[in-house]
Design an enzyme around this catalytic site. Structure first.
Site, PDB file in Angstrom:
ATOM      1  N   HIS A 196       2.763  21.048  -0.196  1.00  0.00           N
ATOM      2  CA  HIS A 196       2.116  19.813  -0.635  1.00  0.00           C
ATOM      3  C   HIS A 196       0.971  19.387   0.276  1.00  0.00           C
ATOM      4  O   HIS A 196       0.506  18.247   0.199  1.00  0.00           O
ATOM      5  CB  HIS A 196       3.142  18.685  -0.807  1.00  0.00           C
ATOM      6  CG  HIS A 196       4.249  19.061  -1.749  1.00  0.00           C
ATOM      7  ND1 HIS A 196       4.033  19.254  -3.093  1.00  0.00           N
ATOM      8  CD2 HIS A 196       5.553  19.361  -1.543  1.00  0.00           C
ATOM      9  CE1 HIS A 196       5.165  19.628  -3.667  1.00  0.00           C
ATOM     10  NE2 HIS A 196       6.106  19.711  -2.749  1.00  0.00           N
ATOM     11  N   ARG A 231      -6.823   5.438  -2.837  1.00  0.00           N
ATOM     12  CA  ARG A 231      -7.569   5.485  -1.575  1.00  0.00           C
ATOM     13  C   ARG A 231      -8.722   6.474  -1.705  1.00  0.00           C
ATOM     14  O   ARG A 231      -8.807   7.218  -2.686  1.00  0.00           O
ATOM     15  CB  ARG A 231      -6.649   5.982  -0.460  1.00  0.00           C
ATOM     16  CG  ARG A 231      -6.111   7.379  -0.773  1.00  0.00           C
ATOM     17  CD  ARG A 231      -5.430   8.062   0.402  1.00  0.00           C
ATOM     18  NE  ARG A 231      -5.174   9.466   0.098  1.00  0.00           N
ATOM     19  CZ  ARG A 231      -4.137   9.924  -0.569  1.00  0.00           C
ATOM     20  NH1 ARG A 231      -3.224   9.094  -1.023  1.00  0.00           N
ATOM     21  NH2 ARG A 231      -4.008  11.213  -0.812  1.00  0.00           N
TER      22      ARG A 231
END
Ligand code: MV4
Length: 508
Positions: free
Chosen positions: A235, A292
């Site tokens: 990940h 973000r």
């Protein structure tokens, strides 16, 4: 417009925001921990405020101290970068409550996208396709098996509070359900303090494709198109590119409109990213929204020509976006390699030390977003990403060649880095063919890290070996009696190394 902003981050992203500010005539204020007293972001900012000891829990995560610092220097806004405080709803709220501007989305939008199940429900209502599954937390294994029968195996158990792959378990048959559910619950509880787990159909062999969105506070929300992020390990993304070889103009339009709908449903503004799984049939499913600025934003900047960080600042100050969707015209191909202080030959173990030598790539189409310099101490307090190397070229093939060339120019001494790993990927036939999906890297890791050094290093080694042999023939070491058996040759007029290298062309 603001006259001064505080940058609540460190490393390359702090420098990125400082550069954007300076070009806009805005003064920047760095914050730093004891470990970063001599860091580049501290020197490059117009001012700097010390916020605590090295651990981020006592420095870069101390929202209270950071807001206090902003007030003390008279900054009007705070840019959080990525990581640290960037997706904490409470921080966005605290900044606003302190009479300052959070350079990012509204706290309510961070909250709306924070819970994965709540986000699924929210975007489903806006007709955004999500992976078939439930939105309610599972009661028990029997209920899970009932649902799995309906979607068909394999299924995936996911933590409701999750993200980032924690608390995820693939279940291939009913017999595995109870044990997998127990494991997923335990992991979810440990990672998020919440053991709620839900079930989705497991998508086999998809790509990770995400859409960058940019919206202002006046109702304009645009898609800046996709990034392909399938080359990742555990990940952690390693390489990103824009556009994606798997995205047709039709998919791009549909995915872009979908991302805009998802963001709008959350009352979003500023920069954000919608993550999708794209399956082998070209069907895509919304996974989650990152509220973000992302590490990989530069590839989008290079193909769209839009400075995302500058627009984040303008949007936060209330400006209107001056372009419409049809003005977004992608140009060429961009690739980013994350240069980390990880030893790819040893399971990507973090490597620490002092940067003793650094030579940076440059030349046409090369961008270096770095946070290090000679003398930088690389410790274990922060993320191992040292820098991002980003290239732009007219085509994917040219971008790969350009990245390969730039990586060859890069020298980092003092710590191990991912440079050789990236060279091997650029030389890999699957990667060059664009035949990658989310499991590709982990399946190829053995051959990409434990085999010989990259092709290019082997060629250089062969050339050096030949040069040494050639040198020995010309200048036998008579002193210790180990001169070459060929004896001395008459030195030629053009006997310098580069000319000889040219004559050894056959080795390339
Ligand atoms: C999936 C999936 C396959 N099917 N969901 C991993 C992290 C989290 N954000 C979602 N993830 C996945 N969800 C279904 N229904 C495969 C992944 C996944 C993944 C997704 C994006 C990037 C890398 C990944 C690596 C492994 C698994």
């Amino acid at each position: 417009m603001f006259s001064k902003i505080l940058v609540a981050n460190r490393g390359e992203i702090a420098l990125r925001v400082i550069r954007a500010s300076r070009e806009m005539g805005i003064a920047s204020v760095a914050v730093y921990s004891d470990a970063d007293a001599h860091a580049p972001h501290v020197r490059e900012a117009d001012e700097a405020v010390h916020i605590g000891p090295p651990p981020s829990s006592e420095s870069y995560l101390r929202g209270d101290r950071i807001i206090e610092a902003a007030k003390s220097v008279g900054a009007q806004a705070i840019h959080p970068g990525y990581g640290f405080l960037s997706e904490r709803e409470w921080f966005a709220r605290a900044v606003r409550d302190a009479g300052l501007v959070f350079i990012g989305p509204p706290a309510e939008a961070i909250a709306a996208m924070g819970s994965k199940t709540a986000a699924r429900q929210l975007v489903t209502a806006a007709k955004v396709p999500v992976v078939p599954g439930t939105t309610e937390a599972l009661r028990d294994a029997d209920e899970a098996k009932e649902i799995a029968e309906r979607f068909g195996y394999p299924v995936l158990l996911k933590a409701a509070a999750g993200g980032g792959g924690k608390g995820m378990r693939v279940v291939r048959e009913p017999g595995e359900m109870q044990a997998s559910l127990d494991t997923a619950r335990r992991e979810a509880k440990n990672a998020f303090g919440d053991d709620a787990v839900y079930v989705e159909k497991y998508i086999v062999g998809p790509r990770h494709v995400e859409i960058q969105v940019l919206g202002d506070q006046h109702g304009t929300m645009l898609s800046l198109n996709e990034r392909e992020c399938s080359v990742q390990r555990r990940h952690q993304k390693m390489i990103e590119e824009a556009p994606s070889v798997a995205v047709t103009p039709e998919i791009r339009r549909a995915m872009g409109e979908t991302a805009v709908r998802a963001a709008s449903a959350a009352g979003y503004y500023n920069a954000g990213t919608c993550e999708f799984l794209l399956d082998r049939d070209g069907k895509f499913y919304f996974l989650e929204m990152n509220t973000r600025l992302q590490v990989e934003h530069p590839v989008t900047e290079l193909v769209t020509g839009i400075d995302i960080v500058q627009w984040q600042i303008r949007i936060a100050a209330g400006e209107k976006l001056p372009f419409r969707q049809q003005d977004i015209v992608p140009r060429g191909w961009a690739i980013e390699c994350r240069i980390t202080s990880e030893d790819s030959a040893n399971g990507f173990l973090p490597s620490t030390g002092r940067i003793s030598y650094l030579h940076l790539p440059s030349g046409p189409g090369v961008r270096w977003d770095g946070g290090i310099e000679i003398g930088s101490e690389i410790g274990l307090f922060y993320d191992p990403m040292l820098a991002k190397l980003i290239v732009h070229a007219p085509t994917r093939e040219a971008a790969i060649e350009r990245m390969h060339r730039a990586l060859l120019e890069l020298t980092i001494e003092g710590v191990e880095s991912s440079r050789d790993f990236h060279l091997r990927v650029m030389e890999d036939a699957d990667f060059r063919a664009g035949a990658i999906e989310i499991q590709w890297l982990e399946r190829r890791l053995e051959s990409l890290t434990h085999a010989q050094p990259p092709e290019s290093t082997m060629r250089t080694a062969a050339i050096v070996a030949a040069l040494i042999a050639d040198h020995d023939r010309r200048a036998p070491r008579r002193a210790n009696g180990t001169g070459s058996a060929h004896g001395a040759h008459t030195p030629t007029a053009n006997g310098d190394a580069w000319t000889r290298l040219g004559r050894l062309e056959g080795l390339r």
